[in-house]
Design a protein around this motif. Structure first.
Motif, short mmCIF file in Angstrom:
data_model
loop_
_atom_site.label_atom_id
_atom_site.label_comp_id
_atom_site.label_asym_id
_atom_site.label_seq_id
_atom_site.Cartn_x
_atom_site.Cartn_y
_atom_site.Cartn_z
N LEU A 16 0.61 -0.91 -0.17
CA LEU A 16 -0.09 0.46 -0.28
C LEU A 16 1.03 1.15 -0.04
O LEU A 16 0.07 2.51 0.25
N ASN A 17 1.92 1.84 0.06
CA ASN A 17 3.12 2.56 -0.01
C ASN A 17 3.25 3.09 -1.59
O ASN A 17 4.14 3.00 -1.53
N ARG A 18 1.84 3.29 -1.63
CA ARG A 18 2.17 4.14 -2.99
C ARG A 18 1.26 5.53 -2.86
O ARG A 18 0.25 5.69 -2.06
N ILE A 19 2.20 6.78 -2.49
CA ILE A 19 1.98 7.92 -2.12
C ILE A 19 2.21 9.22 -3.46
O ILE A 19 2.55 9.12 -4.33
N SER A 56 17.52 8.98 -6.04
CA SER A 56 17.71 8.13 -4.06
C SER A 56 16.14 8.14 -4.66
O SER A 56 15.50 8.27 -3.77
N PRO A 57 15.84 7.07 -5.53
CA PRO A 57 14.54 5.99 -5.23
C PRO A 57 13.61 5.59 -3.84
O PRO A 57 14.61 4.97 -3.44
N PRO A 58 12.98 5.83 -3.54
CA PRO A 58 12.80 5.43 -1.63
C PRO A 58 12.38 3.90 -1.99
O PRO A 58 11.80 3.30 -2.78
N ASP A 59 12.66 3.03 -1.47
CA ASP A 59 12.71 1.28 -1.54
C ASP A 59 11.97 1.07 -1.17
O ASP A 59 10.36 2.08 -0.01
N GLY A 60 10.81 0.34 -1.53
CA GLY A 60 9.58 -0.09 -1.63
C GLY A 60 8.37 0.77 -1.33
O GLY A 60 7.19 0.62 -0.60
N VAL A 61 8.35 1.61 -1.70
CA VAL A 61 7.20 2.85 -2.72
C VAL A 61 7.03 3.40 -4.39
O VAL A 61 8.46 4.43 -4.36
N GLU A 62 6.12 3.67 -4.07
CA GLU A 62 5.32 4.14 -5.59
C GLU A 62 5.19 5.48 -5.32
O GLU A 62 4.23 5.85 -4.65
N LEU A 63 5.79 6.31 -6.15
CA LEU A 63 5.82 7.81 -6.36
C LEU A 63 4.10 8.70 -7.09
O LEU A 63 5.18 7.74 -8.30
N VAL A 64 3.37 9.10 -6.97
CA VAL A 64 2.67 9.54 -8.04
C VAL A 64 2.64 10.74 -8.24
O VAL A 64 2.27 11.09 -6.80
N PHE A 65 3.14 11.88 -9.13
CA PHE A 65 3.34 12.71 -9.58
C PHE A 65 2.55 13.81 -9.94
O PHE A 65 1.57 13.58 -11.28
N GLN A 66 1.02 14.56 -9.29
CA GLN A 66 0.35 15.51 -10.01
C GLN A 66 0.31 16.64 -10.57
O GLN A 66 1.55 16.86 -10.26
N LEU A 116 14.90 16.67 2.68
CA LEU A 116 14.09 16.55 3.52
C LEU A 116 12.44 15.41 2.70
O LEU A 116 11.90 14.97 2.73
N ALA A 117 12.73 15.39 0.99
CA ALA A 117 12.50 14.39 0.37
C ALA A 117 12.70 12.86 0.88
O ALA A 117 10.98 12.76 1.34
N ARG A 118 13.60 12.35 2.11
CA ARG A 118 13.40 11.67 2.23
C ARG A 118 12.76 11.35 3.85
O ARG A 118 11.70 10.54 4.00
N GLY A 119 12.45 12.12 4.32
CA GLY A 119 11.69 12.66 5.45
C GLY A 119 10.13 12.33 5.15
O GLY A 119 9.36 11.89 6.03
N LEU A 120 9.84 13.41 3.76
CA LEU A 120 8.75 13.19 3.85
C LEU A 120 8.05 11.63 3.41
O LEU A 120 6.87 11.45 4.06
N VAL A 121 9.38 11.63 3.01
CA VAL A 121 8.89 9.24 2.28
C VAL A 121 8.62 9.14 4.23
O VAL A 121 7.66 8.03 4.21
#
Length: 280
Positions: free
Chosen positions: A5-8, A28-38, A194-199
């Motif tokens: 469910l880690n789809r952000i 540095s793509p976060p592990d186990g996370v899919e990022l979707v950009f609006q 900040l990017a790592r912290g937000l994830v």
């Protein structure tokens, strides 16, 4: 939250902060996370408030979008966007929404600002963000977490001054000098941190605070940042209306995200910004 469910969903990915964070996540793509950009237009997932949800199910929403300048009637859009993020999060099944507010909501204070300190903005932008926060207290949808962010390196006024200096063959930056001989002190954070912290916040299995100060573990002085980038500056007397120190206690953010003490090093902050700047 389970890994499947880690789809952000990231709202506002084309703003100044959003562009920097996208480059950091690409690097540095976060592990186990899919990022979707609006996006509002162009390539990618385009969506505007009021349109049907095209994103499907997501676990969390990071709302970077907002208006930083203009008359009060323009700044009120910050509240509209925050409520739209709540509605979209509910429609997409998200369990959490991270909303970007600002250190500007606080009443002036000598020393580090804590999340429990009084709010009393001194400018229209800060008031608009505080109005947004108050509206979120009564909003439908997932429990919101309000992030009071300091200065994101590369997306703030000092970076803009440095860029102008580059265009003018390293013209010096004019820096306010206060009675103790030092320049302004602010709560900064490198874009990649900040990017790592937000994830990490978006994927926390436990609950989050309603309000969270966001910045490196310690404040930095602007002259130290200029020294780190080897950019010249000239002092000017600080106006009486300018605060020397606008800094926050970011201990809770540091604890929740595992931010190292080195994240407050001016050299680290500048190097991170410049690495992402070269990728623009």
């Amino acid at each position: 939250m389970s890994s499947q469910l880690n789809r952000i969903l990231v709202l506002g990915s084309t703003g100044r902060v959003g562009r920097l964070l996208q480059r950091a996540w690409e690097q540095s793509p976060p592990d186990g996370v899919e990022l979707v950009f609006q996006r509002r237009s162009g390539a990618g997932m385009c969506w505007r408030p009021g349109q049907p949800n095209p994103f499907g199910q997501v676990s969390a929403v990071i709302a970077l979008w907002g208006v930083t300048q203009g008359a009060p009637e323009a700044l009120v859009v910050n509240t509209d966007l925050a409520l739209s993020a709540q509605e979209l999060a509910r429609a997409s099944g998200a369990g959490r929404v991270l909303h970007c507010s600002s250190v500007a909501v606080y009443a002036p204070k000598s020393g580090l600002l804590d999340e429990k300190d009084p709010t009393s903005p001194v400018n229209a932008y800060g008031q608009a963000k505080l109005d947004m926060e108050r509206a979120l207290a009564h909003a439908d949808g997932p429990e919101p977490t309000i992030l009071r962010i300091g200065s994101v390196a590369g997306a703030e006024s000092l970076a803009a001054s440095i860029r102008r200096g580059w265009a003018a063959e390293a013209a010096p930056v004019h820096l306010d000098r206060f009675q103790d001989g030092n320049g302004p002190e602010r709560s900064y954070i490198a874009p990649s941190d900040l990017a790592r912290g937000l994830v990490r916040l978006a994927t926390q299995s436990d609950g989050l605070p309603t309000v969270l100060n966001v910045g490196a573990p310690a404040p930095v002085r602007m002259e130290a940042l200029l020294k780190a980038v080897n950019h010249p500056h000239e002092w000017r007397p600080a106006p009486a209306t300018v605060a020397q120190s606008v800094t926050m206690n970011c201990d809770r953010f540091t604890s929740l995200t595992g931010m190292p003490a080195s994240a407050a090093d001016p050299g680290h902050i500048i190097r991170d910004w410049l690495t992402l700047e070269e990728r623009a």
